[in-house]
Design an enzyme around this catalytic site. Structure first.
Site, PDB file in Angstrom:
ATOM      1  N   THR A 138     -74.433 124.626  89.281  1.00  0.00           N
ATOM      2  CA  THR A 138     -75.498 124.173  88.385  1.00  0.00           C
ATOM      3  C   THR A 138     -74.942 123.770  87.018  1.00  0.00           C
ATOM      4  O   THR A 138     -74.037 124.408  86.494  1.00  0.00           O
ATOM      5  CB  THR A 138     -76.541 125.291  88.224  1.00  0.00           C
ATOM      6  OG1 THR A 138     -77.015 125.659  89.513  1.00  0.00           O
ATOM      7  CG2 THR A 138     -77.709 124.837  87.365  1.00  0.00           C
TER       8      THR A 138
ATOM      9  N   ALA B 106     -77.899 119.244  85.998  1.00  0.00           N
ATOM     10  CA  ALA B 106     -77.783 119.053  87.455  1.00  0.00           C
ATOM     11  C   ALA B 106     -77.953 120.392  88.152  1.00  0.00           C
ATOM     12  O   ALA B 106     -77.166 121.309  87.960  1.00  0.00           O
ATOM     13  CB  ALA B 106     -76.410 118.453  87.806  1.00  0.00           C
TER      14      ALA B 106
ATOM     15  N   ILE C 236     -74.413 130.807  85.591  1.00  0.00           N
ATOM     16  CA  ILE C 236     -73.450 131.199  86.626  1.00  0.00           C
ATOM     17  C   ILE C 236     -73.352 132.737  86.707  1.00  0.00           C
ATOM     18  O   ILE C 236     -72.873 133.395  85.780  1.00  0.00           O
ATOM     19  CB  ILE C 236     -72.058 130.572  86.369  1.00  0.00           C
ATOM     20  CG1 ILE C 236     -72.213 129.055  86.147  1.00  0.00           C
ATOM     21  CG2 ILE C 236     -71.140 130.871  87.565  1.00  0.00           C
ATOM     22  CD1 ILE C 236     -72.963 128.300  87.238  1.00  0.00           C
ATOM     23  N   THR C 237     -73.787 133.265  87.839  1.00  0.00           N
ATOM     24  CA  THR C 237     -73.826 134.712  88.067  1.00  0.00           C
ATOM     25  C   THR C 237     -72.421 135.283  88.256  1.00  0.00           C
ATOM     26  O   THR C 237     -71.574 134.635  88.886  1.00  0.00           O
ATOM     27  CB  THR C 237     -74.671 135.007  89.327  1.00  0.00           C
ATOM     28  OG1 THR C 237     -75.938 134.376  89.164  1.00  0.00           O
ATOM     29  CG2 THR C 237     -74.890 136.502  89.519  1.00  0.00           C
TER      30      THR C 237
ATOM     31  N   ARG D 135    -103.361 158.709  90.509  1.00  0.00           N
ATOM     32  CA  ARG D 135    -104.033 158.414  89.243  1.00  0.00           C
ATOM     33  C   ARG D 135    -105.547 158.633  89.413  1.00  0.00           C
ATOM     34  O   ARG D 135    -106.174 158.008  90.274  1.00  0.00           O
ATOM     35  CB  ARG D 135    -103.751 156.974  88.842  1.00  0.00           C
ATOM     36  CG  ARG D 135    -104.627 156.433  87.736  1.00  0.00           C
ATOM     37  CD  ARG D 135    -104.164 156.891  86.377  1.00  0.00           C
ATOM     38  NE  ARG D 135    -105.045 156.348  85.342  1.00  0.00           N
ATOM     39  CZ  ARG D 135    -104.869 156.576  84.043  1.00  0.00           C
ATOM     40  NH1 ARG D 135    -103.877 157.327  83.631  1.00  0.00           N
ATOM     41  NH2 ARG D 135    -105.696 156.053  83.161  1.00  0.00           N
TER      42      ARG D 135
ATOM     43  N   GLN E 112    -101.188 145.322  87.963  1.00  0.00           N
ATOM     44  CA  GLN E 112    -102.641 145.410  87.785  1.00  0.00           C
ATOM     45  C   GLN E 112    -103.152 146.808  88.154  1.00  0.00           C
ATOM     46  O   GLN E 112    -103.969 147.386  87.449  1.00  0.00           O
ATOM     47  CB  GLN E 112    -103.331 144.336  88.634  1.00  0.00           C
ATOM     48  CG  GLN E 112    -104.803 144.132  88.301  1.00  0.00           C
ATOM     49  CD  GLN E 112    -104.996 143.541  86.903  1.00  0.00           C
ATOM     50  OE1 GLN E 112    -104.095 142.926  86.347  1.00  0.00           O
ATOM     51  NE2 GLN E 112    -106.179 143.749  86.322  1.00  0.00           N
TER      52      GLN E 112
ATOM     53  N   GLY F 234    -102.807 149.678  82.085  1.00  0.00           N
ATOM     54  CA  GLY F 234    -102.020 149.643  80.850  1.00  0.00           C
ATOM     55  C   GLY F 234    -100.598 150.128  81.073  1.00  0.00           C
ATOM     56  O   GLY F 234     -99.650 149.585  80.497  1.00  0.00           O
TER      57      GLY F 234
ATOM     58  N   GLU G 181     -81.685 129.443  93.865  1.00  0.00           N
ATOM     59  CA  GLU G 181     -81.346 128.984  95.230  1.00  0.00           C
ATOM     60  C   GLU G 181     -82.374 127.976  95.733  1.00  0.00           C
ATOM     61  O   GLU G 181     -82.716 127.965  96.905  1.00  0.00           O
ATOM     62  CB  GLU G 181     -81.242 130.166  96.200  1.00  0.00           C
ATOM     63  CG  GLU G 181     -80.111 131.130  95.898  1.00  0.00           C
ATOM     64  CD  GLU G 181     -78.741 130.602  96.310  1.00  0.00           C
ATOM     65  OE1 GLU G 181     -78.653 129.653  97.101  1.00  0.00           O
ATOM     66  OE2 GLU G 181     -77.750 131.142  95.794  1.00  0.00           O
TER      67      GLU G 181
ATOM     68  N   SER H 148     -89.422 126.863  94.824  1.00  0.00           N
ATOM     69  CA  SER H 148     -90.412 126.815  95.909  1.00  0.00           C
ATOM     70  C   SER H 148     -90.690 125.368  96.307  1.00  0.00           C
ATOM     71  O   SER H 148     -90.885 125.064  97.488  1.00  0.00           O
ATOM     72  CB  SER H 148     -91.720 127.462  95.452  1.00  0.00           C
ATOM     73  OG  SER H 148     -91.560 128.857  95.383  1.00  0.00           O
TER      74      SER H 148
END
Lengths: 259, 394
Positions: free
Chosen positions: B128, B132, B159-160, B273, B348, B352, B375, B378
């Site tokens: 990457t 590009a 770059i990982t 909870r 959700q 909080g 990678e 979607s």
């Protein structure tokens, strides 16, 4: 050097634990694992044979599921397993367990060192190593936080509250080790694959020549009368400091016999 | 049909135990400090996680078949505890080790793989660029041969594993000329860490994946031996395309781990909870999203391991590239979008508390978004899937 490590399969402390109708621990309906305190003697044994060659045999007494404790030890690197499995063993106390272990160790034969953990994480009695040594007629050197084996002798360090002792014993000997002795390794992918090919023998009481009447719930020296869930934790006590906070703290600690 | 064996489950248990003991207690702290735990990598190596796909001669598992499924299990289980550690493994193997293993010469493999497989070193892959990404043909980084050296100029982005203390080498794609049809000729060249002219930029400020090591790279008349070419000159693009499907399935496995973590954390929370005198999970308003979450986890996992199995079958010569490509894109788009939804449901339900870094679901929420992007986005996955259906192309 041939080492036998006694290991126990115990209910997972993280999951829901229950009892059977006869007040024994339910070992079948719950998730189990190799007692964490038994990972230390397995690691200690592996380190000893890594350094000086030899074979590590893991020995367990327990129902079918207990094979899992052997599997985990083999995945860590132990060489072979022995599983004593017999319906008559159900409900055995420490006295009977030590008898079965002792007979199994005699049958394994040619043993230089017997290693155990400090205690099982379910019963936590910590007496089996001493009973085992007595039955085998071997020196017992227990609660080792360090272990070296050299020249036919085992040397351990035992850390007490006020002093550390160094104890020597001639081999063969029974040594129990603490969780301070090492950092148990994880199995590896290769270990998992290799474990599948390692030999595991399953023995019955008859194979050991142990009379079924001398073990099991009926032969136990103690009985569990009843059990109940531990009550929920009480709320802590807050001491407000009004100039006498130190005194109040000291009174509290003294009342609890901490000081 | 495919199924996970007892060996797979034993291995899953090992990685889970490791992740819970070695990662879980520290991860909130590492995440807050944006700390890359270099010391964890050799431990992962000892478990064999970097060598699942490698032959024994380099310290790997030497599996005859089924290696990629094990790899996905490892990624899922690490990802269940932390996504950054999951991607460290996924990229370390898929982008660091695999290209060298697949295209490297005997000398290159011997030089780099033993340390990478043992987890003593990490390697990165630089494709990457700032301008590009999926459009790899637009690569601007150039390399020209000067005597027996490549001279590289250009920049890479995101770059990982490229800037850790133990990064040994980064393979970069660069334009090395033009093909006869005028398209850019791309080649892959290995640049050892510390080569003069190779600069690792400071780590990015990211929304999530704070523990993962990600950098921009720049090359300014960076010279490496001509022998550092990985594979054939001009085959850089083709080589890269071959790794794409693996990477997509691996990201899908990472997403499964995240959704699984959300399901577990949220089920616990909804059961304990108390609000209005009863556990909040007793309300259908909470229980139904949790049911949806369980469905998503199951579906994601099945799609992922089906694709992983197909990939292993392809390696064994029993399936086609086309099948794997389609399955990889399908599992990637579904699992990653499900994972993002899972983190939305989880936060959700936590209310909080879900917005508080004190609870892991907040980290999960921040970590999820990149799954729909890395990678291949979607949108790119849908492009691939639509193409696989035989639809006319734009």
């Amino acid at each position: 050097m041939n080492i036998v490590v006694c290991v126990k399969h115990v209910p997972d402390a993280q999951s829901e634990r229950t009892f059977n109708e006869d007040n024994t621990t339910d070992r079948e309906g719950v998730d189990g694992l190799l007692s964490e305190l038994d990972e230390y003697p397995v690691e200690a044994a592996l380190q000893l044979v890594d350094a000086a060659q030899g074979e590590v045999t893991v020995l367990t007494v327990g129902p079918d599921q207990a094979a899992d404790a052997i599997k985990k030890s083999l995945q860590m690197g132990a060489h072979r397993g022995v599983h004593v499995n017999d319906a008559a063993i159900h409900g055995s106390d420490a006295v009977a367990t030590s008898l079965i272990l002792a007979e199994a160790i005699k049958k394994i034969g040619d043993v230089d060192l017997v290693l155990t953990g400090l205690a099982s994480t379910d019963g936590t009695m910590s007496v089996v190593p001493a009973m085992l040594a007595e039955r085998l007629g071997l020196p017992q050197v227990t609660v080792a936080s360090e272990l070296t084996v050299e020249g036919g002798k085992a040397t351990i360090r035992r850390d007490g509250d006020v002093a550390s002792e160094t104890i020597e014993a001639s081999l063969p000997a029974v040594v129990s080790v603490t969780d301070q002795i090492n950092e148990p390794r994880y199995p590896s992918f290769k270990g998992i694959m290799a474990a599948k090919k390692k030999p595991v023998e399953t023995w019955s009481l008859a194979d050991l020549g142990v009379d079924a009447g001398s073990v099991g719930l009926d032969a136990a020296w103690t009985t569990v009368e009843s059990f109940e869930k531990r009550p929920p934790r009480q709320k802590g006590q807050i001491v407000t400091d009004e100039g006498d906070g130190g005194t109040k703290l000291a009174q509290f600690l003294s009342a609890q016999k901490f000081i | 049909m495919f199924e996970l064996s007892q060996d797979h489950e034993d291995f899953r248990r090992l990685v889970r135990e490791f992740a819970e003991a070695e990662i879980a207690p520290h991860i909130a702290d590492w995440d807050r400090k944006h700390y890359f735990p270099t010391e964890l990598v050799p431990k992962m190596g000892e478990l064999g996680l970097f060598g699942l796909v490698a032959p024994e001669e380099y310290g790997g598992a030497g599996l005859a078949e089924g290696a990629f499924t094990y790899q996905c299990l490892a990624i899922e289980e690490l990802g269940r505890v932390d996504q950054s550690i999951g991607i460290t493994l996924s990229a370390g193997v898929g982008l660091g080790i695999n290209p060298i293993l697949t295209y490297g010469s005997a000398e290159q493999k011997q030089q780099w793989l033993p340390d990478l497989v043992a987890g003593r070193a990490l390697a990165g892959f630089g494709l990457t660029e700032p301008e590009a990404g999926s459009d790899a043909a637009a690569t601007r980084t150039r390399a020209r041969l000067d005597g027996d050296e490549w001279v590289i100029n250009g920049a890479k982005a995101f770059i990982t594993n490229s800037g850790t203390d133990i990064t040994s080498v980064v393979t970069v794609t660069a334009k090395t000329g033009e093909n006869v049809d005028g398209s850019p000729q791309l080649s892959a060249i290995m640049v050892p860490a510390g080569t003069p002219g190779f600069t690792v930029e400071p780590g990015y400020e990211k929304l999530g994946w704070h523990v993962s090591d990600t950098h921009g790279l720049s090359f300014d008349d960076c010279r490496v031996p001509a022998a550092n070419l990985l594979g054939e000159q001009g085959s850089g693009f083709r080589q890269f395309l071959k790794t794409l499907d693996d990477g997509r399935i691996a990201i899908s496995a990472l997403a499964v781990g995240l959704a699984q973590a959300c399901l577990e954390a949220t089920t616990d929370y909804a059961g304990s909870r108390i609000a209005f005198g009863k556990p909040i999970g007793a309300n259908q308003g909470v229980a139904f999203p949790l049911a949806d979450l369980a469905v998503m986890v199951e579906a994601s996992r099945l799609l992922t391991y089906k694709a992983a199995w197909l990939k292993d079958e392809l390696t064994a010569g029993r399936r086609s590239v086309r099948e794997v490509k389609q399955a990889a894109a399908i599992c990637k788009v579904y699992s990653t979008e499900a994972a993002v939804t899972a983190t939305r449901i989880a936060t959700q339900v936590f209310g909080g508390n879900g917005f508080m870094e004190e609870f892991p679901v907040a980290r999960f929420y921040r970590d999820a978004k990149i799954l729909e992007i890395g990678e291949g986005t979607s949108e790119v996955q849908r492009m691939v899937i639509a193409r696989g259906l035989g639809l006319p192309q734009a």
